[in-house]
Write an enzyme that holds these catalytic residues in place. Structure first.
Site, PDB file in Angstrom:
ATOM      1  N   ASP A  26       0.822  -1.206   0.000  1.00  0.00           N
ATOM      2  CA  ASP A  26       0.000   0.000   0.000  1.00  0.00           C
ATOM      3  C   ASP A  26       0.858   1.259   0.000  1.00  0.00           C
ATOM      4  OD1 ASP A  26      -2.129  -1.721   0.196  1.00  0.00           O
ATOM      5  OD2 ASP A  26      -2.949  -0.860   2.038  1.00  0.00           O
ATOM      6  N   HIS A 178       3.615  -2.265   3.337  1.00  0.00           N
ATOM      7  CA  HIS A 178       3.591  -0.884   2.843  1.00  0.00           C
ATOM      8  C   HIS A 178       4.930  -0.524   2.199  1.00  0.00           C
ATOM      9  CE1 HIS A 178       0.387  -0.987   5.872  1.00  0.00           C
ATOM     10  NE2 HIS A 178      -0.142   0.058   5.272  1.00  0.00           N
TER      11      HIS A 178
END
Length: 228
Positions: A26, A178
């Site tokens: 992400d 992430h």
């Protein structure tokens, strides 16, 4: 996988589901951090799924294109990464989604169908709006490693992800990591970069095969395929 099971005088068979994991990232593209993650994935011959922020696509269109060119899937993670998306009037929320989508299309020619809400914050109304826009909401079942925080060690990230993946009876998982840190600039991502090869190696050693989200949820990732 076919497994034969003895039941006294007879043999029955059960189809055992394959052990699959989908890595997802992400908040990218995030400059050199994303490039380093792509280098690791290429070396390990692993394809992943990246949920992109429109604001960062705007900054790094070449990296966005590299993600696609190297065989990874992409999804929409909003334009702004606002924590208020779930409270916005429908027109404002849809404008944020569309803004990110247009930037992704401009960089790659692809119309993503996967949407991951920032902070996992979404409502039935948001989900319906996304469905009406042609999106599928994609979450995860292996997360919570706090890899987005530079104070979390790579060792802690590895231990958390491996433990969560191996617990329970499920054989197919979507893992949350992430490559960026929302809309912050230059936030250190070394903990994730150092953890990634260990996560891949340990799960391969446990018999897992790495796939993209498409092979877990069985939904096509793009609307109408590549656009000219």
């Amino acid at each position: 996988m076919l497994v034969l099971v003895s039941t006294g005088c007879f043999w029955s068979h059960h189809v055992k589901s394959p052990k699959l994991v989908a890595l997802t990232f992400d908040d990218g593209p995030y400059g050199e951090a994303t490039n380093q993650i792509l280098d690791i994935l290429k070396k390990e011959q692993v394809h992943a799924t990246f949920f992109l922020l429109g604001l960062n696509v705007e900054k790094y269109p070449a990296i966005t294109k590299r993600i696609v060119n190297e065989g990874h899937l992409i999804g929409n993670h909003s334009y702004s990464h606002s924590g208020l998306l779930s409270q916005m009037p429908p027109a404002e929320f849809q404008a944020d989604v569309t803004h990110a989508e247009n930037l992704i299309v401009s960089a790659t020619g692809l119309h993503p169908r996967y949407y991951r809400p920032p902070f996992n914050s979404h409502t039935p109304s948001m989900d319906q709006q996304l469905k009406d826009m042609g999106y599928v909401v994609v979450l995860w079942d292996v997360g919570g490693a706090r890899d987005w925080d530079q104070c979390t060690s790579s060792e802690s990230i590895v231990e958390h992800i491996i433990t969560k993946t191996l617990q329970g009876k499920k054989h197919q998982h979507i893992i949350l990591l992430h490559d960026g840190r929302d809309v912050q600039i230059g936030y250190p991502r070394q903990n994730v970069i150092q953890a990634l090869p260990q996560i891949i190696g340990k799960l391969k050693g446990r018999g897992y095969r790495f796939v993209t989200v498409e092979q877990i949820i069985h939904q096509p990732p793009y609307l109408l395929g590549p656009q000219s």
